[in-house]
Structures are given as structure tokens and as C-alpha cells.
Design a protein around this motif. Structure first.
Motif, PDB file in Angstrom:
ATOM      1  N   VAL B 175      11.212  16.704   2.243  1.00 47.94           N
ATOM      2  CA  VAL B 175      12.555  16.638   2.857  1.00 47.94           C
ATOM      3  C   VAL B 175      12.914  15.195   3.212  1.00 47.94           C
ATOM      4  O   VAL B 175      14.072  14.797   3.097  1.00 47.94           O
ATOM      5  N   ALA B 176      11.907  14.425   3.624  1.00 50.17           N
ATOM      6  CA  ALA B 176      12.186  13.016   3.941  1.00 50.17           C
ATOM      7  C   ALA B 176      12.756  12.311   2.716  1.00 50.17           C
ATOM      8  O   ALA B 176      13.702  11.525   2.812  1.00 50.17           O
ATOM      9  N   GLY B 177      12.195  12.622   1.554  1.00 46.20           N
ATOM     10  CA  GLY B 177      12.701  12.026   0.322  1.00 46.20           C
ATOM     11  C   GLY B 177      14.138  12.429   0.045  1.00 46.20           C
ATOM     12  O   GLY B 177      15.006  11.589  -0.217  1.00 46.20           O
ATOM     13  N   VAL B 178      14.411  13.725   0.146  1.00 45.51           N
ATOM     14  CA  VAL B 178      15.753  14.238  -0.149  1.00 45.51           C
ATOM     15  C   VAL B 178      16.782  13.704   0.848  1.00 45.51           C
ATOM     16  O   VAL B 178      17.918  13.403   0.481  1.00 45.51           O
ATOM     17  N   LEU B 179      16.375  13.589   2.109  1.00 43.87           N
ATOM     18  CA  LEU B 179      17.322  13.221   3.173  1.00 43.87           C
ATOM     19  C   LEU B 179      17.346  11.710   3.451  1.00 43.87           C
ATOM     20  O   LEU B 179      17.977  11.266   4.402  1.00 43.87           O
ATOM     21  N   ASP B 180      16.653  10.922   2.632  1.00 37.71           N
ATOM     22  CA  ASP B 180      16.585   9.458   2.814  1.00 37.71           C
ATOM     23  C   ASP B 180      16.096   9.090   4.219  1.00 37.71           C
ATOM     24  O   ASP B 180      16.585   8.133   4.839  1.00 37.71           O
ATOM     25  N   ALA B 181      15.174   9.863   4.739  1.00 36.84           N
ATOM     26  CA  ALA B 181      14.696   9.645   6.106  1.00 36.84           C
ATOM     27  C   ALA B 181      13.956   8.315   6.233  1.00 36.84           C
ATOM     28  O   ALA B 181      13.273   7.879   5.306  1.00 36.84           O
ATOM     29  N   HIS B 182      14.096   7.710   7.402  1.00 41.52           N
ATOM     30  CA  HIS B 182      13.428   6.426   7.661  1.00 41.52           C
ATOM     31  C   HIS B 182      11.993   6.670   8.155  1.00 41.52           C
ATOM     32  O   HIS B 182      11.648   6.294   9.263  1.00 41.52           O
ATOM     33  N   THR B 183      11.185   7.303   7.336  1.00 47.71           N
ATOM     34  CA  THR B 183       9.876   7.747   7.818  1.00 47.71           C
ATOM     35  C   THR B 183       8.735   7.173   6.989  1.00 47.71           C
ATOM     36  O   THR B 183       8.798   7.165   5.756  1.00 47.71           O
ATOM     37  N   VAL B 184       7.705   6.714   7.695  1.00 43.66           N
ATOM     38  CA  VAL B 184       6.457   6.312   7.037  1.00 43.66           C
ATOM     39  C   VAL B 184       5.379   7.324   7.416  1.00 43.66           C
ATOM     40  O   VAL B 184       5.184   7.621   8.599  1.00 43.66           O
ATOM     41  N   VAL B 212       3.775  11.257  -4.634  1.00 43.44           N
ATOM     42  CA  VAL B 212       4.466  11.193  -5.925  1.00 43.44           C
ATOM     43  C   VAL B 212       5.241  12.486  -6.190  1.00 43.44           C
ATOM     44  O   VAL B 212       6.389  12.458  -6.623  1.00 43.44           O
ATOM     45  N   ALA B 213       4.607  13.631  -5.872  1.00 40.85           N
ATOM     46  CA  ALA B 213       5.274  14.914  -6.118  1.00 40.85           C
ATOM     47  C   ALA B 213       6.524  15.060  -5.263  1.00 40.85           C
ATOM     48  O   ALA B 213       7.460  15.764  -5.634  1.00 40.85           O
ATOM     49  N   ALA B 214       6.522  14.396  -4.098  1.00 38.95           N
ATOM     50  CA  ALA B 214       7.686  14.458  -3.215  1.00 38.95           C
ATOM     51  C   ALA B 214       8.725  13.409  -3.605  1.00 38.95           C
ATOM     52  O   ALA B 214       9.789  13.337  -2.998  1.00 38.95           O
ATOM     53  N   GLY B 215       8.389  12.603  -4.586  1.00 38.22           N
ATOM     54  CA  GLY B 215       9.344  11.591  -5.059  1.00 38.22           C
ATOM     55  C   GLY B 215       9.433  10.367  -4.178  1.00 38.22           C
ATOM     56  O   GLY B 215      10.416   9.626  -4.229  1.00 38.22           O
ATOM     57  N   ILE B 216       8.429  10.156  -3.331  1.00 34.91           N
ATOM     58  CA  ILE B 216       8.433   8.952  -2.495  1.00 34.91           C
ATOM     59  C   ILE B 216       7.230   8.086  -2.869  1.00 34.91           C
ATOM     60  O   ILE B 216       6.317   8.554  -3.552  1.00 34.91           O
ATOM     61  N   ASP B 217       7.245   6.844  -2.425  1.00 35.13           N
ATOM     62  CA  ASP B 217       6.150   5.941  -2.774  1.00 35.13           C
ATOM     63  C   ASP B 217       4.878   6.293  -2.011  1.00 35.13           C
ATOM     64  O   ASP B 217       4.935   6.632  -0.829  1.00 35.13           O
ATOM     65  N   GLY B 218       3.756   6.159  -2.703  1.00 32.18           N
ATOM     66  CA  GLY B 218       2.456   6.343  -2.055  1.00 32.18           C
ATOM     67  C   GLY B 218       1.579   5.144  -2.358  1.00 32.18           C
ATOM     68  O   GLY B 218       1.596   4.633  -3.484  1.00 32.18           O
ATOM     69  N   ILE B 219       0.866   4.671  -1.364  1.00 32.17           N
ATOM     70  CA  ILE B 219       0.010   3.496  -1.573  1.00 32.17           C
ATOM     71  C   ILE B 219      -1.275   3.652  -0.771  1.00 32.17           C
ATOM     72  O   ILE B 219      -1.263   4.248   0.306  1.00 32.17           O
ATOM     73  N   GLN B 220      -2.369   3.125  -1.335  1.00 35.06           N
ATOM     74  CA  GLN B 220      -3.655   3.146  -0.627  1.00 35.06           C
ATOM     75  C   GLN B 220      -3.941   1.768  -0.051  1.00 35.06           C
ATOM     76  O   GLN B 220      -3.601   0.758  -0.669  1.00 35.06           O
ATOM     77  N   VAL B 221      -4.588   1.783   1.101  1.00 29.54           N
ATOM     78  CA  VAL B 221      -5.000   0.515   1.686  1.00 29.54           C
ATOM     79  C   VAL B 221      -6.394   0.702   2.279  1.00 29.54           C
ATOM     80  O   VAL B 221      -6.749   1.816   2.673  1.00 29.54           O
ATOM     81  N   ASP B 222      -7.145  -0.374   2.297  1.00 31.53           N
ATOM     82  CA  ASP B 222      -8.446  -0.330   2.981  1.00 31.53           C
ATOM     83  C   ASP B 222      -8.162  -0.166   4.476  1.00 31.53           C
ATOM     84  O   ASP B 222      -7.681  -1.091   5.130  1.00 31.53           O
ATOM     85  N   ARG B 241      13.167   1.810   6.491  1.00 24.09           N
ATOM     86  CA  ARG B 241      14.405   1.457   7.205  1.00 24.09           C
ATOM     87  C   ARG B 241      15.608   1.463   6.268  1.00 24.09           C
ATOM     88  O   ARG B 241      16.746   1.540   6.692  1.00 24.09           O
ATOM     89  N   GLU B 242      15.337   1.335   4.980  1.00 22.70           N
ATOM     90  CA  GLU B 242      16.434   1.365   3.990  1.00 22.70           C
ATOM     91  C   GLU B 242      16.587   2.743   3.362  1.00 22.70           C
ATOM     92  O   GLU B 242      17.302   2.919   2.373  1.00 22.70           O
ATOM     93  N   GLY B 243      15.898   3.717   3.915  1.00 22.84           N
ATOM     94  CA  GLY B 243      16.079   5.085   3.411  1.00 22.84           C
ATOM     95  C   GLY B 243      15.102   5.501   2.329  1.00 22.84           C
ATOM     96  O   GLY B 243      15.316   6.510   1.661  1.00 22.84           O
ATOM     97  N   ASN B 244      14.051   4.707   2.168  1.00 21.22           N
ATOM     98  CA  ASN B 244      13.023   5.059   1.187  1.00 21.22           C
ATOM     99  C   ASN B 244      11.698   5.328   1.884  1.00 21.22           C
ATOM    100  O   ASN B 244      10.939   4.403   2.174  1.00 21.22           O
ATOM    101  N   PRO B 245      11.407   6.585   2.177  1.00 21.61           N
ATOM    102  CA  PRO B 245      10.174   6.898   2.892  1.00 21.61           C
ATOM    103  C   PRO B 245       8.940   6.542   2.054  1.00 21.61           C
ATOM    104  O   PRO B 245       9.023   6.501   0.824  1.00 21.61           O
ATOM    105  N   VAL B 246       7.839   6.283   2.742  1.00 13.38           N
ATOM    106  CA  VAL B 246       6.606   5.877   2.067  1.00 13.38           C
ATOM    107  C   VAL B 246       5.439   6.628   2.683  1.00 13.38           C
ATOM    108  O   VAL B 246       5.419   6.870   3.888  1.00 13.38           O
TER     109      VAL B 246
END
Lengths: 322, 407
Positions: B175-184, B212-222, B241-246
Motif C-alpha cells: 500500500v505504501a507503494g500504491v499510495l506514494d507513502a513517505h515510509t522507510v 521488489v514484489a511491492a514495487g518499491i526499492d529494496g537494499i541490503q546494508v551491513d 520524502r519524495e513519495g518513493n518508499p524504500v
């Protein structure tokens, strides 16, 4: 001034007026936007309030969980769950978060969310579209549960629910959505939560009902001989015990009607409250006219399950003959 | 016949500080010495807070506590990236994140001591969320609200590797992806959900790819690299903050128990624990800071002393607060306005509390008498008598239990 409108239109009117009055009121859910809701309760609202009406993905836990977050962000969320039986998919968000947030944060975070949802049987709907789970919602501390029975109350109670600082389950009886056109005040109309209404005065027996069962109870009384007092509970939790007790102290007899299953239903709670505070006024045991302890049947057997005027009349006769 | 690839994806992994404390400048976020020292202090404070909290539980002064030992970099680095006007939505192992957001230690302890006082909402941090993963939806709602209002602000939520198996977490990212939510969405993959290891949680190669399945960016970090986490979190928040949840998957390790009720020796080896001890986030950061000349023995001792003094004061304050718990307050915050039945229950509670220790409580009798006076109905003698006797028996029992317990 008053309009002759149906219950579903009264719901829409309340949403319309509250969104106009308060920008923080946000209406959202499955198909509530472009489609206007499967019962048309939100028809055209998205055009009038494009910043306040949203279609969401098909996910009930999300719909209810989003409301908790929106509340923290300062909104008054008014989500729709398309049918009450699908609230179970998000029930945990109600029980674990929305209803207890004020309590567990000692009043520092409230959830002023009103969850609108069509409920109850009588429209020959698909399986799992007809249940009455108000006792389950009423068993959740911190959650209010409201059931309008007529168009004017639908508008007034929904307005009060949206303005209420706490979460409210607002159960809209589907069989009453288009059952009749009734007089509804234009403009601001607020019916306070937690107050029952005596919809017919009588001296011999008290009949307590809510939602779609109020009309059935009135039918039963009109077609019978008893001088019955009919109480529309309107808010089933927190319950207006005094209205019931005052009436029972006068009549000495009581019939409680609900569409929900008998065991653990709210009639049992009402009987217990009468026991606590009006036992010695009773002339007869309190009668219950309810659904049965069976899963709500598919619609071929729906009429056999639901209390109707006939069953209620027999319940009244039992209460009077004891 | 058509068969062609229609989507492809990859997941990046970021590390700024390696296990020896060497910095990869290309991945390093901009931080001045003051911030470096503050990051270090917060990590140390968090570890000591966890240790003291566990000790308080062992002494019976506190209830169940979930220590985040080993996860300090994942939490401090990410929470440090949040602005004061932004929201944090934690799970239940986020002492380090709370401390980074300025929450006082005594409030964390109050929650562990079973007091709602520790869950009061201040400074835009929601209270601990016990049902695993359910809070991710609140963060989606907050982030959606920030999007509706067009705010230049975001919301960061924490959950663990186990939570990624929950529907709520997927629903939240979707839903965050669909609604452009400002969420990490910050997943602290600490390798264990109580006794179930990461590989039994999902066949997914990474948890970050669930985004990826939710259509938002996913990243790994140590997740044991505080500078890597800080950099990734800053970028993720900027995107949100620009509407692209991660979604950020921070690879870390729960060095300690799930909670004070858990014994990890039942399900994992000392060898595994030893491997991760060597990758300890504080040790690594310390090496780097000493190498850079930001930290030396004197400074370390000073920081340690300050933390001990702070904890000593905060624990005293927590204990004082615990002494002042007023039981009847449980009725006071259920609704903004307490309804009549609840007011009545509160009155009954207070009356019964007041009657504890008396031989013949008036409450049971009072109910019937009150009814008789009000109603004028006849009460059969036997009813009144038996109720009175029952009350007397209960009164005797209560008396025995409560001797010396109530002032």
C-alpha cells in the motif's frame, strides 16, 4: 428542513458534510472512490473531495492499520470495510492497536477512526456477507460499536462517530440501506453516541433491538395486541443501560432481539444488566429472540435463520404469559 | 508462442566500514567528528541500557525485556538519519533507536516494569509494538498522511526477519507503494526469530527483495556498520520524502537472548555466536574512531563514566515511578470520555480495594440492599442471608492475603 432519503443516502450525506467541515476527514477503502462503493454509499464523493477520498488496495488489515497511522498523523480516518465479515482480516489491527492505543499510551495518542461497514443479513447475499458480529466488537475494550436503524440516525450517528475522539465500528444494516425513504434533517445533525431511543412507548413489555431488527420489532408490535415499548439501542457499546432499565422497571417484562447467534450475544449482556439492577422489578424471565448458534446459512435458508416479526411477536407473547 | 523475460531485478549490498574498521570513502556518509562521537556514545549507552535492563529483570525488579545487543549500529545509524519532525514506528527491541531519538532510559524501563507510562507517545515515536510486523502498517499510514499533506518528512519503521513472513509487512509495503507513502521499512535481519533461523523464515535469497514484489526499492546494508547504515538510511529517507518508499534490510545479529525468557543455547551454537561477536558493531566502530584520532582511552573512559552516571540516575527515577503506580488509573484512558458503565466499574474497584482487610465488606450486601431500597421489591430472607455469608467468607480470605501488604 428535512429530506426524504434512504439510509444509504443518509450515510453519504454525513460523509459529504463532515469532509466539507473538516479537511482531516479522509474516506478510503476498496472501491469507495471511482466506483462510489458497492452499495453506492460514497458515490461521487471522490470528485467533490479528491484530496480526501481514496481507493486502496484490497487488503483489510492494511485499511485498518493505515487508520492507526493516519490518526497519529492528525487525520480522522473513515475507512470502509466492504462487508463486515471481512473485518476479520484486519481484526487484529482493531484489537491490538486501534482500540487500546489511548489506554496504553495514557491518552497521549488516540485513534479517532470510524470504520464503516455494511453488516447483517436479509439481502440474499453471497456467503460471508451477512454476519452480525457486534458482540465481538462490543467485547473489545476501547472500541465503540454503533448500529443505526433508520436514515436520520444513520446520518446523526455517523456524524457523531466521525467527530468522536475514539475508534468506532459503524455497522450499517444492509437490509435497511434502501428499505424506506424517511425524513432526515438537512445540514448539521448529530445523534450522540451511547444514547438509546424509545421509538415506541408502551406499558406492558419492553422490546430491545438495534439495526435491522428495530423495524422487525416495530412490525411485531404493530401486528400484535401488547402495549409494548420498543427501544432502539443505537450504540451497542458502550450500552445505554439506563434506558433499558428505566423501561423494564416500568413494564416488568423484556424481550431482547438480535440477528446475531444466541450464545454470547448481546442479549445475554442485557439480561445480566437487568439482573444487576432491575431483577426485582421483573414479572417474567427476560426473553431472547435471536439468530441460532449456526454459521449464517446461505441465502436459501436465510429467512429461517433471521428473527422476523412473527418470531418476535411470539417472544412478546411468552414474556407476557409467564 | 511467446516466452520472454518481462521483469528483472537486483539487490545491492552496501558496506562502508569493514569488519576491521577500514572505511570505504565512496560509501561513507558525511559526518563530522561531533556526530561520530554521538553515534558512538549512543551505541555504548544502548548496550549498557540493555545490560542493566536484563540485570533488573534478573533481580525481579522488571518484567520481560528484549535486548538489542549486537544491533546497535542498525538502530542508531538509521534512527540518527531521521529528523525531529519525522516519525519512528518501532517494534519491541528498539531501545537503541528510542535512545537515539532522545527517549529517556527510565521510560524504556517503565515499559519493561509493566507500566503504560513507558508507552506514552512523545517526540513522534510510537509505542513498542508487540504483535510482530503489525506496526509496519501504522508507518504506511503515517507516511501516507505525510504524502497527502505534501510534507517534506518521512516515517521510519522497524521490524525483524521474522516479521517479513507476516502479511501485514507485505501489505504495508504494497500500500505504501500504491499510495506514494513517505515510509522507510527497516528490516533488522538479526538471523533469528526466537529459535527459527533466517533460512527457515523464507526461501527468498534476500529479504530486501521482498520490496521488489511491492514495487518499491529494496537494499541490503551491513547492519553492524553504523556508517553504512546511516548512509543508506539517509538515502532511503530522501527517496521516501519524495513519495518513493524504500525497504532496507540491515544484516545484523541478535547477540543476546530473544527476551529475558529465552535461552539461545537451546537452538544455536556457541561457534556461530563467536563468529558474530567478532563482527561486533561497537568494536568495529571503535577501531575506526581510534584510527582516525576521534577517540582515545581518556575519551572512552569519560564517555563510559558519563553513561554509568546517567544510568544510575535513570534507574533511580524508574524505581521511583514504579512506586507511584496508581492501579485505578487503568480505567482512565480507555476512552477520551469514560462511559457510565466504566465509571461504575471504577467505583466498584475502588470500593473493593478500600474494603480489602475488612471482615464484612458492604459491597455484596449493599448491592441487594440498594436494590431493595430502590425497588421496594421483597427480597427473600434466604437470598439476603446467603449473600451476606458468602461476602463474609470472601472477606476473611482477603484479610489473610492482604496482611501487611497495604498501608
Amino acid at each position: 428542513m428535512a429530506n426524504q432519503i434512504r439510509l444509504v443516502e443518509a450515510v453519504r450525506q454525513a460523509l459529504d458534510e463532515e469532509m466539507a467541515r473538516d479537511e482531516s476527514v479522509v474516506v478510503y477503502g476498496e472501491d469507495v472512490g471511482v466506483n462510489g462503493g458497492v452499495f453506492r454509499a460514497t458515490q461521487d464523493l471522490i470528485e467533490e473531495y479528491p484530496e480526501q477520498v481514496y481507493d486502496t488496495p484490497l487488503a483489510e488489515a492494511a485499511i485498518l492499520g493505515l487508520g492507526v497511522g493516519l490518526s497519529a498523523a492528525g487525520f480522522r480516518p473513515v475507512p470502509e470495510i466492504q462487508f463486515a465479515s471481512f473485518a476479520y482480516q484486519g481484526f487484529h489491527q482493531l484489537v491490538q492497536h486501534a482500540s487500546r492505543m489511548r489506554s496504553r499510551t495514557r491518552g497521549t495518542l488516540g485513534v479517532p477512526m470510524t470504520v464503516r461497514t455494511p453488516y447483517g443479513g436479509g439481502i440474499r447475499a453471497l456467503e460471508l456477507h451477512s454476519e452480525s458480529y457486534e458482540a465481538g466488537f462490543a467485547h473489545v475494550p476501547g472500541l465503540k460499536t454503533v448500529v443505526p436503524a433508520n436514515p436520520a440516525d444513520a446520518k446523526g450517528l455517523l456524524t457523531a462517530a466521525i467527530r468522536d475522539p475514539d475508534p468506532v465500528m459503524f455497522l450499517e444494516p444492509t437490509s435497511r440501506y434502501r428499505a424506506s425513504r424517511e425524513s432526515v434533517p438537512e445540514g448539521e445533525h448529530v445523534v450522540p453516541l451511547g444514547e438509546a431511543e424509545v421509538v415506541r412507548e408502551g406499558e406492558e413489555v419492553t422490546v430491545v433491538a438495534w439495526g435491522a431488527m428495530v423495524a422487525e420489532a416495530l412490525d411485531a408490535v404493530e401486528s400484535g395486541d401488547a402495549d409494548a415499548e420498543v427501544i432502539d439501542l443505537r450504540t451497542v457499546s458502550p450500552m445505554d443501560s439506563e434506558a433499558i432499565l428505566d423501561s423494564v422497571r416500568k413494564t416488568g417484562r423484556c424481550v431482547v432481539v438480535h440477528e446475531a447467534p444466541r450464545t454470547g450475544g448481546l442479549a445475554a449482556e442485557i439480561v445480566a444488566r437487568i439482573n444487576d439492577d432491575a431483577l426485582y422489578y421483573l414479572e417474567a424471565p427476560v426473553e431472547r429472540v435471536t439468530g441460532y448458534d449456526v454459521p449464517f446459512p446461505l441465502f436459501a435458508r436465510e429467512e429461517a435463520y433471521r428473527p422476523d416479526a412473527d418470531r418476535i411477536r411470539r417472544g412478546i407473547e411468552r414474556a407476557l404469559s409467564a | 508462442m511467446v516466452r520472454e523475460q518481462v521483469a528483472e531485478f537486483s539487490v545491492e549490498y552496501v558496506q562502508a566500514l569493514d569488519e576491521e574498521g577500514n572505511l570505504d570513502e565512496a560509501q561513507a556518509p558525511e559526518v563530522d567528528d561531533e556526530d561520530l562521537l554521538e553515534l558512538y556514545r549512543l551505541m555504548r549507552l544502548s548496550r549498557r541500557t540493555d545490560e542493566r535492563a536484563v540485570a533488573l529483570q534478573r533481580r525481579g525488579e522488571s518484567g520481560t525485556y528484549a535486548p538489542g545487543i549486537g544491533q546497535e549500529a542498525a538502530q542508531v545509524g538509521s534512527a540518527f538519519a531521521l529528523g525531529d519532525d519525522e516519525w519512528m514506528v518501532p517494534s519491541f527491541r528498539e531501545s537503541a533507536a528510542y535512545l537515539t531519538r532522545g527517549a529517556p532510559v527510565h521510560r524504556l524501563l517503565w515499559y519493561a516494569m509493566g507500566m503504560e507510562e513507558g508507552a506514552e507517545v512523545a517526540d513522534r515515536n510510537t509505542p513498542p509494538s508487540i504483535p510482530v510486523g503489525s506496526q509496519a502498517l501504522h508507518a504506511a499510514g503515517l507516511g501516507w498522511g505525510q504524502a497527502i499533506r505534501g510534507e517534506d518528512a518521512a516515517t521510519l519503521t522497524y521490524f525483524g526477519d521474522g516479521a517479513t513472513s507476516q502479511g501485514d509487512v507485505y501489505e504495508a509495503m504494497n500500500v505504501a507503494g500504491v499510495l506514494d507513502a513517505h515510509t522507510v521499512f527497516c528490516c533488522q535481519n538479526n538471523q533469528w526469530a526466537i529459535s527459527v533461523p533466517r533460512e527457515r523464515q523464507s526461501r527468498s535469497e534476500t529479504l530486501a527483495q521482498k520490496a521488489v514484489a511491492a514495487g518499491i526499492d529494496g537494499i541490503q546494508v551491513d547492519g553492524n556498520d553504523v556508517l553504512g547504515v546511516l548512509g543508506v538510511a539517509r538515502d532511503a529517507l530522501e527517496s521516501a520524502r519524495e513519495g518513493n518508499p524504500v525497504m532496507v534490510e540491515a544484516l545484523t545479529y541478535r547477540q543476546s537472548m530473544h527476551t529475558t525468557s529465552d535461552d539461545p543455547r537451546v537452538y544455536r551454537t556457541e561457534e556461530e555466536e563467536g563468529d558474530w561477536d567478532a563482527r561486533d558493531p561497537i568494536v568495529r566502530f571503535e577501531r575506526y574512531l581510534r584510527e582516525e584520532g576521534v577517540l582515545d582511552d581518556d575519551r572512552m573512559a569519560e564517555i563510559a563514566d558519563d553513561i554509568e552516571a546517567l544510568l544510575s540516575d535513570e534507574i533511580d527515577r524508574a524505581r521511583e515511578g514504579r512506586e507511584q503506580v496508581e492501579p485505578a488509573e487503568m480505567f482512565d484512558y480507555v476512552f477520551a470520555e469514560t462511559p457510565p458503565e466504566l465509571r461504575r466499574q471504577r467505583e466498584t474497584f475502588e470500593r473493593e480495594e478500600g474494603e480489602k482487610g475488612e471482615t464484612a465488606p458492604a459491597s455484596a450486601e449493599g448491592g441487594l440492599r440498594g436494590e431493595r431500597e430502590a425497588g421496594g421489591a421483597e427480597i427473600p430472607e434466604s437470598v439476603e442471608q446467603s449473600a451476606g455469608e458468602a461476602a463474609e467468607e470472601r472477606g476473611d480470605e482477603a484479610d489473610d492475603e492482604e496482611v501487611g501488604d497495604r498501608g
